[in-house]
Design a protein around this motif. Sequence first.
Motif, PDB file in Angstrom:
ATOM      1  N   ASP A 106      -7.434  -4.645   8.759  1.00 61.99           N
ATOM      2  CA  ASP A 106      -7.482  -4.184   7.368  1.00 61.99           C
ATOM      3  C   ASP A 106      -7.881  -2.714   7.315  1.00 61.99           C
ATOM      4  O   ASP A 106      -8.770  -2.326   6.564  1.00 61.99           O
ATOM      5  N   SER A 166      -6.572 -12.823   1.410  1.00 62.51           N
ATOM      6  CA  SER A 166      -5.775 -11.627   1.106  1.00 62.51           C
ATOM      7  C   SER A 166      -6.174 -10.434   1.965  1.00 62.51           C
ATOM      8  O   SER A 166      -5.376  -9.538   2.179  1.00 62.51           O
ATOM      9  N   GLY A 167      -7.405 -10.405   2.480  1.00 65.68           N
ATOM     10  CA  GLY A 167      -7.815  -9.301   3.345  1.00 65.68           C
ATOM     11  C   GLY A 167      -9.001  -8.547   2.800  1.00 65.68           C
ATOM     12  O   GLY A 167      -9.341  -8.647   1.613  1.00 65.68           O
ATOM     13  N   ASP A 200      -6.171  -0.717   1.342  1.00 57.46           N
ATOM     14  CA  ASP A 200      -5.206  -1.619   1.972  1.00 57.46           C
ATOM     15  C   ASP A 200      -4.669  -2.583   0.912  1.00 57.46           C
ATOM     16  O   ASP A 200      -5.288  -2.791  -0.127  1.00 57.46           O
ATOM     17  N   GLU A 225      -8.555  -6.957  -1.360  1.00 56.76           N
ATOM     18  CA  GLU A 225      -7.221  -6.359  -1.414  1.00 56.76           C
ATOM     19  C   GLU A 225      -6.412  -7.008  -2.528  1.00 56.76           C
ATOM     20  O   GLU A 225      -6.595  -8.174  -2.840  1.00 56.76           O
TER      21      GLU A 225
HETATM   22 CA   LIG Z   1      -5.028  -6.153   4.835  1.00 55.41          CA
END
Ligand SMILES: [Ca+2]
Length: 743
Positions: A283, A318-319, A326, A356
């Motif tokens: 990420d 999702s990160g 990102d 994110e």
């Molecule tokens: Ca990501």
Amino acid sequence: MPHWRRGAPLWSAGMEATLCIHTCLWLSASWIPLASPALDAEGSHGKLTWAVSLEAPEEELEQRAEELARTAGLVNMGRVGELKGHYLFAYQPDGHAVAEHEAIRRSVDTLFAQHDSVRWHSEQKLLKRSKRSLHFNDPKYPQQWHLNNHKSPGKDINVTGVWERNVTGRGVTVVVVDDGVEHTIKDIQPNYSPEGSYDLNSNDPDPMPHPDEENGNHHGTRCAGEIAAVPNNSFCTVGVAFGSRIAGIRVLDGPLTDSMEAIAFNKHYQINDIYSCSWGPDDDGKTVDGPHQLGKAEEEHGVIAGRRGFGSIFVVASGNGGQHSDNCNYDGYANSIYTVTIGAVDETGSMPFYAEECASMLAVTFSGGDKMMRSIVSTRVPVCALLATPGTARTCPQVSRAPRVSLQYEDRHAKWDTNQAGFSHSHQHGFGLLNAWRLVNAAKIWESVPYLASYVSPVLKEGRSIPWLPQELEVAWNVTPADLQLSGMRTLEHVAVTVTITHPRRGNLEIRLLCPSGMMSLIGTTRSMDSDPNGFSDWTFSTVRCWGEEAQGTYRLLIRDIGDDSLRPGTLRQWQLTLYGSSWSPADMKERQRLLEEAMSGRYLSSDFSLPCPPGLDIPEEQRYTITANTLKTLLLLGCFAVFWTFYYMLEVCLTRNEVGLDLACSSSSSCRWYQQGRKHRALEKRAGTAKGASLPSSWKTKQALNPFLVEPALLDAQGTVVSAVPFPPSPFLQGQDVSLCP
Ligand SMILES: [Ca+2]
Ligand SMILES: [Ca+2]
Ligand SMILES: [Ca+2]
């Protein structure tokens, strides 16, 4: 139980239905008094009361009830709730003669049983009911605000009501694909599923983590605890689906290959229902990566063949690259149509700094926020602990037993757009915050949607330059009804665009996709950290924002460059549009939404209601060979060994040849002679007798003796002189003939 009138007709299907209705009514009558103060007083003070069901024309019911009550020496307390023909009669002693209760019962029962108008009667008994509320003795449960928020009521996943109705994930196995699961700890062991588990890092069935100095490898264990921690064991926490089984696949503690990842996605896929994957590519705000060829194929295979053909459920986070701008559209796991992508909100419902956003996010759930915010508590070795770092990994387990339905959640921090089908979506929060109550109510009446239909456009070669702001490149593709005829697709689910773009600085590009309705998806955001000079090569972006909209119409792709003009402009080489959806019409969509809203009262949770469900297919477990790190090492060693021997052998051959060439003088005085049986050989020997040459060295003889195939030998005369350069005949060893070398 109610007493049925004697002489009732024989049992029949019709009776069964009637009995069912009456039993239901009786059951209803038994709890309706709880909501009626007048009846409650009679029914709960040890007085004698009877519920009586009367059979009479509607207009005569009241009169019959009065007459019957009087005949029985009882008082008519009136109709039971709203049930026609159902009355409550009470025995009220007049103060003069208090009869024995047993005698009254006998007389009343006899009268009712013989009376023509009484369908059935039932003496009201005290029912033992306990108030439903949850008590957990787990010491960290009060801190699990995401499950039950006392400080800010409503800011939780609304799960306690579901638990109260005994929906706890029982019958479901969730597998945590991560760095292992410490399944021996008290909060996990009772729910641990060894049959769903595997260790791909060590290639054995036990996914126990291997903590080392650099890495404690607690990540998978925490996720497992958040899903299925055992309640009421006076230890640590309570899992969100504490009745479910929890398995572990250890794959992140060592070198990871595409094949390993692929195997993890289908491991024990007839046992594991839900794959919880709280990880993904870096990420760092500059990576564009996702599952590779095998991983993609196995995801697709799992969705088709996993869970006895109902399809494995892949849940991904999702990160955590929010602080690096990102975006999960650059993460192939989040972008995939085969995964449920879940983002994060903090306790206030806002997007935390690390979260994110993207157009392919389906929903969000709670996670920790910044330092001022409360974190999520989960199981951790050696003891339970507050999770030090917040992240979307926390969000993933919470969704792990949730079917996919859209929820509306209004948050002032997110920008919401309502699409043509009436669904509100925001890039920050997907279709909204997960709500376990709504999800489980929906799941109770959920019937499968039609098979996935898809449409793929031709590869559209463009070769067009991408202008700088404020201009932009626009390309379009029209999908006609004829295009959709083959698949029968009417409405959309995912829309995907695969692009090949060259650009000297990838992070300067912004890409938007407009569905025919005009619904805009920001599928490619600018990223300040991403200075990759190669652009995008066949990268697929996807969006869920057009879910439920009509599929036909013109799709527009808009690309612009926010960079400076010191760089040469980028070029859109080619693109391709892929639509995924179903044969449902917009009206079918609306009808399903209506059914869902109707089911939200919880009435289907309170009963034994269930929809008929086919048994599923008998699909065997996949048995595939794993190339693990250890296998790779063994192969490498064997390879090196083979290369070494090949080299040695060639060297030896080479040196031997040189020796023959350099020193052809036969040091031995004795003769060397080939004794051959055939005429051809004798002829050759005769010819050789006239040729000139040198004697054969002893080393050569030795080598020939050891291995006559080494080199082509020359023919020798009686003095051991090499006499011929003629091609040597096929080896007599191969021909099975006698051969004699230098004596
Ligand atoms: Ca990501
Ligand atoms: Ca192991
Ligand atoms: Ca516990």
